[in-house]
Design a protein around this motif. Structure first.
Motif, PDB file in Angstrom:
ATOM      1  N   LYS A 290     -11.488  -8.666  -1.090  1.00 22.84           N
ATOM      2  CA  LYS A 290     -10.667  -7.773  -1.920  1.00 22.84           C
ATOM      3  C   LYS A 290     -10.851  -6.326  -1.504  1.00 22.84           C
ATOM      4  O   LYS A 290      -9.892  -5.555  -1.426  1.00 22.84           O
ATOM      5  CB  LYS A 290     -11.035  -7.960  -3.397  1.00 22.84           C
ATOM      6  CG  LYS A 290     -10.216  -7.074  -4.333  1.00 22.84           C
ATOM      7  CD  LYS A 290     -10.551  -7.328  -5.790  1.00 22.84           C
ATOM      8  CE  LYS A 290      -9.690  -6.457  -6.701  1.00 22.84           C
ATOM      9  NZ  LYS A 290      -9.984  -6.708  -8.137  1.00 22.84           N
ATOM     10  N   GLN A 291     -12.109  -5.952  -1.210  1.00 20.86           N
ATOM     11  CA  GLN A 291     -12.392  -4.584  -0.779  1.00 20.86           C
ATOM     12  C   GLN A 291     -11.713  -4.267   0.541  1.00 20.86           C
ATOM     13  O   GLN A 291     -11.219  -3.147   0.759  1.00 20.86           O
ATOM     14  CB  GLN A 291     -13.914  -4.397  -0.661  1.00 20.86           C
ATOM     15  CG  GLN A 291     -14.336  -2.996  -0.245  1.00 20.86           C
ATOM     16  CD  GLN A 291     -14.023  -1.968  -1.311  1.00 20.86           C
ATOM     17  OE1 GLN A 291     -14.028  -2.276  -2.501  1.00 20.86           O
ATOM     18  NE2 GLN A 291     -13.746  -0.730  -0.906  1.00 20.86           N
ATOM     19  N   ALA A 292     -11.654  -5.257   1.448  1.00 23.27           N
ATOM     20  CA  ALA A 292     -11.029  -5.054   2.758  1.00 23.27           C
ATOM     21  C   ALA A 292      -9.501  -5.050   2.671  1.00 23.27           C
ATOM     22  O   ALA A 292      -8.829  -4.677   3.637  1.00 23.27           O
ATOM     23  CB  ALA A 292     -11.484  -6.143   3.732  1.00 23.27           C
ATOM     24  N   ASN A 293      -8.947  -5.511   1.522  1.00 25.81           N
ATOM     25  CA  ASN A 293      -7.497  -5.514   1.305  1.00 25.81           C
ATOM     26  C   ASN A 293      -6.766  -6.412   2.309  1.00 25.81           C
ATOM     27  O   ASN A 293      -5.672  -6.093   2.780  1.00 25.81           O
ATOM     28  CB  ASN A 293      -6.928  -4.085   1.363  1.00 25.81           C
ATOM     29  CG  ASN A 293      -5.631  -3.957   0.569  1.00 25.81           C
ATOM     30  OD1 ASN A 293      -5.387  -4.711  -0.374  1.00 25.81           O
ATOM     31  ND2 ASN A 293      -4.792  -3.010   0.955  1.00 25.81           N
ATOM     32  N   VAL A 294      -7.402  -7.548   2.665  1.00 25.92           N
ATOM     33  CA  VAL A 294      -6.774  -8.516   3.569  1.00 25.92           C
ATOM     34  C   VAL A 294      -6.622  -9.834   2.838  1.00 25.92           C
ATOM     35  O   VAL A 294      -7.287 -10.100   1.834  1.00 25.92           O
ATOM     36  CB  VAL A 294      -7.609  -8.734   4.863  1.00 25.92           C
ATOM     37  CG1 VAL A 294      -7.676  -7.461   5.673  1.00 25.92           C
ATOM     38  CG2 VAL A 294      -9.009  -9.248   4.533  1.00 25.92           C
TER      39      VAL A 294
ATOM     40  N   ALA B 248       3.529   0.845   3.623  1.00 24.22           N
ATOM     41  CA  ALA B 248       2.687   0.149   4.591  1.00 24.22           C
ATOM     42  C   ALA B 248       1.732   1.110   5.290  1.00 24.22           C
ATOM     43  O   ALA B 248       0.598   0.751   5.623  1.00 24.22           O
ATOM     44  CB  ALA B 248       3.562  -0.575   5.615  1.00 24.22           C
ATOM     45  N   VAL B 249       2.172   2.336   5.503  1.00 23.69           N
ATOM     46  CA  VAL B 249       1.314   3.344   6.131  1.00 23.69           C
ATOM     47  C   VAL B 249       0.222   3.791   5.167  1.00 23.69           C
ATOM     48  O   VAL B 249      -0.953   3.921   5.529  1.00 23.69           O
ATOM     49  CB  VAL B 249       2.152   4.555   6.593  1.00 23.69           C
ATOM     50  CG1 VAL B 249       1.237   5.668   7.086  1.00 23.69           C
ATOM     51  CG2 VAL B 249       3.124   4.139   7.692  1.00 23.69           C
ATOM     52  N   ILE B 250       0.578   3.995   3.896  1.00 23.93           N
ATOM     53  CA  ILE B 250      -0.389   4.456   2.883  1.00 23.93           C
ATOM     54  C   ILE B 250      -1.448   3.390   2.615  1.00 23.93           C
ATOM     55  O   ILE B 250      -2.613   3.703   2.366  1.00 23.93           O
ATOM     56  CB  ILE B 250       0.346   4.847   1.585  1.00 23.93           C
ATOM     57  CG1 ILE B 250       1.261   6.054   1.839  1.00 23.93           C
ATOM     58  CG2 ILE B 250      -0.641   5.158   0.465  1.00 23.93           C
ATOM     59  CD1 ILE B 250       2.154   6.402   0.666  1.00 23.93           C
ATOM     60  N   ASN B 251      -1.052   2.099   2.619  1.00 25.16           N
ATOM     61  CA  ASN B 251      -1.973   0.971   2.457  1.00 25.16           C
ATOM     62  C   ASN B 251      -2.669   0.954   1.093  1.00 25.16           C
ATOM     63  O   ASN B 251      -3.906   0.948   1.005  1.00 25.16           O
ATOM     64  CB  ASN B 251      -3.029   0.980   3.580  1.00 25.16           C
ATOM     65  CG  ASN B 251      -3.827  -0.319   3.627  1.00 25.16           C
ATOM     66  OD1 ASN B 251      -3.361  -1.367   3.193  1.00 25.16           O
ATOM     67  ND2 ASN B 251      -5.039  -0.249   4.149  1.00 25.16           N
ATOM     68  N   PRO B 252      -1.907   0.892  -0.015  1.00 30.50           N
ATOM     69  CA  PRO B 252      -2.532   0.772  -1.333  1.00 30.50           C
ATOM     70  C   PRO B 252      -3.115  -0.623  -1.535  1.00 30.50           C
ATOM     71  O   PRO B 252      -2.818  -1.537  -0.759  1.00 30.50           O
ATOM     72  CB  PRO B 252      -1.365   1.024  -2.293  1.00 30.50           C
ATOM     73  CG  PRO B 252      -0.166   0.557  -1.525  1.00 30.50           C
ATOM     74  CD  PRO B 252      -0.437   0.891  -0.087  1.00 30.50           C
ATOM     75  N   SER B 253      -3.925  -0.807  -2.581  1.00 31.47           N
ATOM     76  CA  SER B 253      -4.513  -2.116  -2.870  1.00 31.47           C
ATOM     77  C   SER B 253      -3.428  -3.119  -3.250  1.00 31.47           C
ATOM     78  O   SER B 253      -2.651  -2.887  -4.191  1.00 31.47           O
ATOM     79  CB  SER B 253      -5.530  -2.005  -4.012  1.00 31.47           C
ATOM     80  OG  SER B 253      -5.916  -3.284  -4.445  1.00 31.47           O
ATOM     81  N   ILE B 254      -3.373  -4.230  -2.535  1.00 31.89           N
ATOM     82  CA  ILE B 254      -2.352  -5.239  -2.792  1.00 31.89           C
ATOM     83  C   ILE B 254      -2.573  -5.905  -4.152  1.00 31.89           C
ATOM     84  O   ILE B 254      -1.631  -6.092  -4.931  1.00 31.89           O
ATOM     85  CB  ILE B 254      -2.346  -6.281  -1.659  1.00 31.89           C
ATOM     86  CG1 ILE B 254      -1.824  -5.637  -0.370  1.00 31.89           C
ATOM     87  CG2 ILE B 254      -1.485  -7.486  -2.025  1.00 31.89           C
ATOM     88  CD1 ILE B 254      -1.884  -6.534   0.850  1.00 31.89           C
TER      89      ILE B 254
END
Length: 417
Positions: A277-281, A354-360
């Motif tokens: 979750k922390q890695a956002n993958v 996608a550039v900003i990369n917020p938490s999914i």
């Protein structure tokens, strides 16, 4: 409809309509492909952190939540007096122009954030594969995300027939690889220690998980197009056939997804889930990184890529239809101009996100899940008490269940705010 009435309806159906056809199979695959996306790939992380009991309760409730809600939305779309009405037309017909516009706007915002999530998820999946499996340096995020988002939208611009062909091509390998990975992980299972749950902690975990579960199994974006197609194809039997297709879609989703979720959760510890979750993958990208195994390293990111792509296509179709309906009804802009404007605006928005990369996971729980719940669970239930064609469903236990789930998801939004 009672069992005897349903039986009478089936006996009156033309023989060709009563049989299951390739048309029905194609729609099951399309709806399955729309549902299996980022939500499914992040569901094991969210549920796994909470432990064994939320997982078990989710397994029991997933089918009725999925089938009954989508059946209600399809019934709502099919309740229109006009044979070619899409979702925005039906809400204006039943709730009036002002309320109809508000609900149509909510419908758009139930779909659009999902596209933002998929832009983030696809970029992270490809970047993780390039760095961890191929040993490459990360490309500039603005370049990688722009190329990926543009590529998915290019498929959409090829037309609806190309889109349905893309679903057929994508979903079969998705199902096969998802099943293979689920079974392949079984030797790595470590059954969790089961103890009496803390009721307070369990209740809060389940409550805050409801929006994620709603999001994960949702194929609401495709229901308007789906219902209208069945109305054209099956005429007076559209409701009966729609319900059969939706039931089989839900069964297919639950069978494959629950096996996948159980297999992932039993293969990772809660601490590893928190790290993912922390890695956002997605869980598959994380599995590929922690298991030194060529099958998982190759197939995990492949499934993530196919799942997110197929679901992006289904949701972009719904968002595009919704945006065009909103703009053409509120302005003098032509449908062609509105469509071009919508594609450009959505491309730019998805790219920036996608550039900003917020938490999914935060986006799913705080934005998409609750808004989907309003459209998928709450609004069709309210319509049952307002629309004459739907009032035969009043007082049903399934109606109250759908409303309760919807209110739980919406209340989770208020809590997160």
């Amino acid at each position: 409809m009672s069992n005897s009435q349903a039986g009478d309806a089936r006996s009156m159906m033309p023989e060709g309509h009563a049989r299951w056809t390739q048309h029905d199979t194609n729609w099951v695959l399309s709806l399955f492909g729309t549902a299996v996306g980022a939500g499914i790939l992040f569901l094991p992380i969210n549920i796994g952190i909470g432990g064994f009991w939320p997982l078990l309760i989710m397994a029991v409730l997933a089918f009725p939540m999925t089938y009954l809600a989508h059946r209600g939305l399809a019934r709502f779309v099919l309740s229109s007096k006009n044979s070619d009405s899409d979702f925005t037309d039906v809400v204006e017909e039943h709730f009036g122009a002002t309320s109809g516009r508000l609900i149509s706007l909510l419908y758009f915002f139930s779909i659009f954030p999902i596209l933002l999530i998929y832009g983030v998820g696809l970029t992270n999946t490809v970047d993780s594969f390039m760095v961890n499996q191929l040993g490459m340096e990360s490309l500039p995020r603005v370049l990688l995300s722009g190329v990926l988002v543009a590529g998915m939208i290019a498929i959409m611009l090829g037309g609806e027939k190309l889109l349905l062909r893309a679903f057929a091509i994508l979903v079969y390998p998705l199902v096969a690889v998802l099943l293979f990975l689920s079974l392949y992980l079984i030797p790595n299972w470590q059954l969790p220690a089961v103890s009496a749950p803390d009721i307070g902690s369990l209740s809060e975990t389940l409550w805050l998980s409801v929006p994620i579960i709603v999001f994960s199994f949702s194929h609401a974006a495709a229901i308007s197009s789906f219902a209208n197609t069945q109305r054209r194809h099956y005429k007076s039997e559209a409701i009966l056939k729609s319900e059969a297709i939706l039931r089989n879609t839900a069964l297919m989703l639950i069978a494959f997804v629950l096996l996948f979720v159980f297999s992932c959760i039993f293969s990772l510890t809660p601490e590893q889930m928190a790290e993912a979750k922390q890695a956002n993958v997605s869980v598959l990208s994380y599995l590929a990184n922690v298991y030194n195994n060529p099958f998982i390293e190759t197939l995990g990111p492949l499934v993530a890529f196919i799942a997110i792509t197929s679901s992006f296509l289904g949701h972009f179709l719904g968002a595009r239809e919704s945006f065009n309906g909103l703009v053409t009804k509120q302005t003098s802009i032509s449908l062609k101009a509105a469509d071009k404007l919508g594609v450009v605006l959505m491309f730019i928005s998805i790219w920036i996100c996608a550039v900003i990369n917020p938490s999914i996971l935060d986006m799913m729980g705080a934005i998409s899940g609750p808004i989907i719940a309003l459209i998928l669970f709450v609004m069709p239930t309210v319509a049952i008490y307002k629309v004459p064609a739907l009032q035969k469903y009043k007082g049903k236990l399934s109606t109250y269940f759908v409303l309760a789930v919807g209110l739980l998801a919406v209340s989770a939004l208020l809590f997160n705010m």
